[in-house]
Design a protein around this motif. Structure first.
Motif, PDB file in Angstrom:
ATOM      1  N   ILE A 166       0.833  -1.211   0.000  1.00 60.27           N
ATOM      2  CA  ILE A 166       0.000   0.000   0.000  1.00 60.27           C
ATOM      3  C   ILE A 166       0.865   1.259   0.000  1.00 60.27           C
ATOM      4  O   ILE A 166       0.598   2.203  -0.747  1.00 60.27           O
ATOM      5  N   LEU A 226       2.361   1.673  -3.554  1.00 60.62           N
ATOM      6  CA  LEU A 226       1.361   2.005  -4.582  1.00 60.62           C
ATOM      7  C   LEU A 226       0.837   3.428  -4.404  1.00 60.62           C
ATOM      8  O   LEU A 226       0.783   4.206  -5.359  1.00 60.62           O
ATOM      9  N   LYS A 262       3.034   6.301  -5.378  1.00 62.38           N
ATOM     10  CA  LYS A 262       3.227   6.484  -6.818  1.00 62.38           C
ATOM     11  C   LYS A 262       2.111   7.308  -7.445  1.00 62.38           C
ATOM     12  O   LYS A 262       2.116   7.539  -8.655  1.00 62.38           O
ATOM     13  N   TYR A 263       1.171   7.735  -6.634  1.00 58.75           N
ATOM     14  CA  TYR A 263       0.000   8.448  -7.131  1.00 58.75           C
ATOM     15  C   TYR A 263       0.374   9.499  -8.193  1.00 58.75           C
ATOM     16  O   TYR A 263      -0.274   9.602  -9.222  1.00 58.75           O
ATOM     17  N   ASN A 321       1.931 -16.612  -7.896  1.00 60.96           N
ATOM     18  CA  ASN A 321       2.114 -15.158  -7.785  1.00 60.96           C
ATOM     19  C   ASN A 321       3.562 -14.713  -7.900  1.00 60.96           C
ATOM     20  O   ASN A 321       3.829 -13.533  -8.113  1.00 60.96           O
ATOM     21  N   TYR A 352       5.544  -6.271  -4.613  1.00 61.15           N
ATOM     22  CA  TYR A 352       4.280  -6.149  -5.346  1.00 61.15           C
ATOM     23  C   TYR A 352       3.530  -7.475  -5.522  1.00 61.15           C
ATOM     24  O   TYR A 352       2.365  -7.470  -5.885  1.00 61.15           O
ATOM     25  N   SER A 353       4.198  -8.595  -5.367  1.00 60.28           N
ATOM     26  CA  SER A 353       3.549  -9.867  -5.708  1.00 60.28           C
ATOM     27  C   SER A 353       3.426 -10.842  -4.543  1.00 60.28           C
ATOM     28  O   SER A 353       2.774 -11.868  -4.680  1.00 60.28           O
ATOM     29  N   PHE A 403       2.171 -12.626  -1.261  1.00 62.81           N
ATOM     30  CA  PHE A 403       0.955 -12.724  -0.461  1.00 62.81           C
ATOM     31  C   PHE A 403       1.353 -12.807   1.022  1.00 62.81           C
ATOM     32  O   PHE A 403       2.445 -13.284   1.346  1.00 62.81           O
ATOM     33  N   SER A 413      -4.862  -0.924  -7.925  1.00 63.61           N
ATOM     34  CA  SER A 413      -3.405  -1.151  -7.869  1.00 63.61           C
ATOM     35  C   SER A 413      -2.718  -0.690  -9.143  1.00 63.61           C
ATOM     36  O   SER A 413      -1.715   0.019  -9.104  1.00 63.61           O
ATOM     37  N   LEU A 434      -2.650   3.148  -9.521  1.00 60.11           N
ATOM     38  CA  LEU A 434      -1.678   3.773  -8.625  1.00 60.11           C
ATOM     39  C   LEU A 434      -0.265   3.474  -9.097  1.00 60.11           C
ATOM     40  O   LEU A 434       0.576   4.373  -9.178  1.00 60.11           O
ATOM     41  N   LYS A 435      -0.017   2.222  -9.448  1.00 56.93           N
ATOM     42  CA  LYS A 435       1.346   1.798  -9.767  1.00 56.93           C
ATOM     43  C   LYS A 435       1.885   2.504 -11.004  1.00 56.93           C
ATOM     44  O   LYS A 435       3.073   2.812 -11.106  1.00 56.93           O
ATOM     45  N   PHE A 441      -6.351   8.004  -9.318  1.00 59.60           N
ATOM     46  CA  PHE A 441      -7.193   7.114  -8.512  1.00 59.60           C
ATOM     47  C   PHE A 441      -8.651   7.492  -8.719  1.00 59.60           C
ATOM     48  O   PHE A 441      -9.048   8.642  -8.543  1.00 59.60           O
ATOM     49  N   ASN A 496       0.604  -4.785 -11.702  1.00 55.94           N
ATOM     50  CA  ASN A 496      -0.185  -4.824 -10.451  1.00 55.94           C
ATOM     51  C   ASN A 496       0.653  -5.143  -9.216  1.00 55.94           C
ATOM     52  O   ASN A 496       0.549  -4.353  -8.271  1.00 55.94           O
ATOM     53  N   ASN A 497       1.364  -6.204  -9.049  1.00 61.41           N
ATOM     54  CA  ASN A 497       1.780  -7.268  -9.959  1.00 61.41           C
ATOM     55  C   ASN A 497       1.291  -8.633  -9.486  1.00 61.41           C
ATOM     56  O   ASN A 497       2.071  -9.578  -9.340  1.00 61.41           O
ATOM     57  N   ASN A 498       0.001  -8.697  -9.225  1.00 62.85           N
ATOM     58  CA  ASN A 498      -0.602  -9.971  -8.868  1.00 62.85           C
ATOM     59  C   ASN A 498      -2.057  -9.919  -9.294  1.00 62.85           C
ATOM     60  O   ASN A 498      -2.513  -8.881  -9.796  1.00 62.85           O
ATOM     61  N   LYS A 504      -6.601  -8.133  -2.510  1.00 64.33           N
ATOM     62  CA  LYS A 504      -5.747  -6.955  -2.405  1.00 64.33           C
ATOM     63  C   LYS A 504      -6.477  -5.726  -2.943  1.00 64.33           C
ATOM     64  O   LYS A 504      -6.427  -4.643  -2.356  1.00 64.33           O
ATOM     65  N   ILE A 555      -7.292  -2.261  -0.933  1.00 57.23           N
ATOM     66  CA  ILE A 555      -6.719  -0.987  -1.402  1.00 57.23           C
ATOM     67  C   ILE A 555      -7.827  -0.014  -1.823  1.00 57.23           C
ATOM     68  O   ILE A 555      -7.795   1.163  -1.485  1.00 57.23           O
TER      69      ILE A 555
END
Lengths: 372, 372
Positions: free
Chosen positions: A257, A260, A263-264, A313, A326-327, A329, B214, B217-218, B223, B246-248, B253, B257
């Protein structure tokens, strides 16, 4: 990789998970959380602490910085979980004869460096809006006398800032500075609403800021501009806050979070590696234990987590650092080693009886709600 | 609970996971993704599709809406995964003699309602910036002739809007409207930058918007203001976009988010229940299958997931809806039933050989990178 360092949490609050959601911080505290906390017992905090520590271990956290009360119960739980922790007693103004401060000193004298050196004790002046200048000055004095670090909440909401300026004509940062708090090693949680002048003060005293993205978003407190803080040369760590305002304790969620949302406006903000540092070595720096932990280096203590990459993933494996941020879990963590000791073994707890902890946590909360 | 409906993704792209991060959409597409896609083979898309579908099943998704190419390979993968899907062929202007459109119609004639009714075929005009008005009008004609729904990208970035206004003097929404696209059942992915007038147009034609938090944002796309879209009476669904951005592919998630970031200014925005609806029944409405799936109701098809609540992150259990949105870990899904058939049994795939899928996906990407 190095275990995550959760640099701001309240492990004793996990019984309140999902008890009150979708409301603002002050409403949440005044009308939901504080009335419930009035009824909380030592035993409740013991089970809540164990529950939180279980959740942190299974999601790869090896160290945390805590502020709450009945902290002797949290320390008792640490004997079982074997986690590393910096513990502080939340200090607020309803403190006749400074009994809370005495309790905090007592914790220090009893537990500092105990449990094979895994425990450190800090002072926990809660926030500007729950203290006053005399009280803060007294805490600063105690901090110097015992060389105890300090853990505070700072500029979490705009209202906190506005009220502080009304009351003192100063920002919360300026009040803490005037009271000498920052002359001691300090962790400042949140810092969502900091002026340029506040940042200069924090930088000057080498105060660490702890970003708590989920909690800040969930309570509509705002979102910390991480890049701005980092660019001022301030050490920025990461925390989950409590599971009452998050509502979980997974640092992996905070990592994703934080990156992400940062990076807005620019995708180069808070790159994958930056955010992993926040969650590991920067946390160690905040807690003053970066010579011992926070990275995998020869001579450091073994606070190590193993993340399973053999899953969809993480396939294909193009970039390990991106992949982790980012991937991953939350429960991809398979093994956790703290202070050289295996505490989580192929997704099984070594020392904790997780069924007993869950059963007693549920029971504790049922009883708490019934209690007058 | 009902299985998640991932209303916008590109399952054929999962080989590109973590291949290029921390860059903007246009840079990412032009310099990283598109050159790689030029070398992609049918076989690559087959393994990427199976990999994506594995990841979606293990995180509780039962249905997805896809736009890509070599979609016959994705449909072949669906025979194995048994997922429900709406499949569209990405249609872009480099389309001599409308071969791509013909291919999309061919998919419809071959596969519509196939695999026990689990497959639907849509038309996939990619976006305003990859098409022109004549092409869009032709697609609209085809859509009416065959009664095929449409899946588009819409106002994902500010640059897309600015360029469109320069080119046509109209917003992307206005261009699609003029070309008759919205007279057909349409899913519009992203919608980050929509004017009030755009929203009125989308509302008038009952276009569904798909939020991809995701990915937006990425790639610094922005948004989506979910509350604004919902308040206009527009059906708002949820998607992961591809695992390259995303990267999933975990809808859990996205749920967390979307809800957290929407609370930025008001904690009552996108409450736990609202966001669960976006990820389930609103997705079914977007895909035009809400009479069959998207909720657990008598007479509907059995697209059901079971989430394990017997873990520290769901303890104590104060509020099931909050708990699902804020406390669930991606892999807490234990069982997945699609169309009445058990496809994921106590965290084991029933029909998929996951080790073979991962092995072949890695191999495919290694070969792709070496290919001239």
């Amino acid at each position: 990789m190095p275990g995550f360092i959760n640099a701001h949490t309240h492990v004793g609050m996990s019984l309140f998970r999902n008890y009150s959601d979708d409301v603002e911080l002050m409403d949440w505290l005044n009308n939901k959380i504080w009335p419930l906390e009035d009824k909380l017992t030592e035993k409740d905090v013991y089970w809540a602490s164990l529950l939180s520590q279980s959740e942190m271990i299974m999601t790869g956290t090896t160290t945390f910085a805590d502020m709450y009360y009945y902290e002797d119960q949290t320390i008792k739980a640490l004997e079982k979980s074997k986690m590393r922790a910096q513990i502080s007693r939340g200090l607020t103004l309803e403190d006749e004869n400074y009994l809370k401060i005495k309790e905090n000193i007592d914790l220090y004298q009893k537990y500092e460096n105990s449990q094979d050196g895994r425990i450190n004790i800090a002072l926990g002046p809660h926030a500007v809006y729950t203290t006053d200048k005399n009280y803060l000055k007294e805490i600063s004095k105690v901090s110097k006398k015992y060389n105890m670090p300090i853990h505070i909440h700072l500029s979490e909401t705009k209202i906190e800032n506005d009220d502080c300026i009304k009351r003192f004509g100063q920002s919360p940062t300026e009040v803490f500075e005037e009271c000498g708090i920052f002359e001691n090693k300090t962790i400042a949680a949140h810092g969502v609403h900091l002026s340029d002048r506040d940042l200069e003060i924090l930088s000057k005293y080498d105060v660490s800021v702890v970003h708590n993205p989920s909690s800040n978003l969930k309570l509509s407190s705002g979102f910390l501009d991480c890049t701005r803080v980092i660019n001022k040369g301030i050490n920025l760590a990461m925390g989950t806050d409590s599971s009452a305002s998050n509502n979980n304790l997974s640092m992996l969620k905070e990592i994703s979070i934080a990156s992400l949302v940062s990076k807005y406006k620019d995708p180069k903000n808070l790159r994958a590696y930056d955010v992993l540092k926040m969650a590991t070595i920067n946390g160690a720096k905040a807690l003053g234990i970066d010579k011992e932990t926070g990275s995998l280096e020869e001579g450091k203590l073994a606070d190590i987590i193993l993340i399973d990459l053999n899953n969809p993933n993480h396939t294909p494996q193009n970039n390990l650092i991106s992949s982790l941020s980012y991937s991953t879990f939350d429960t991809d963590v398979s093994y956790v080693i703290i202070n050289g000791e295996l505490v989580y073994d192929n997704k099984k707890f070594v020392n904790l009886d997780i069924e007993e902890i869950m059963k007693n946590s549920k029971l504790a909360f049922d009883n708490l709600r019934k209690r007058k």
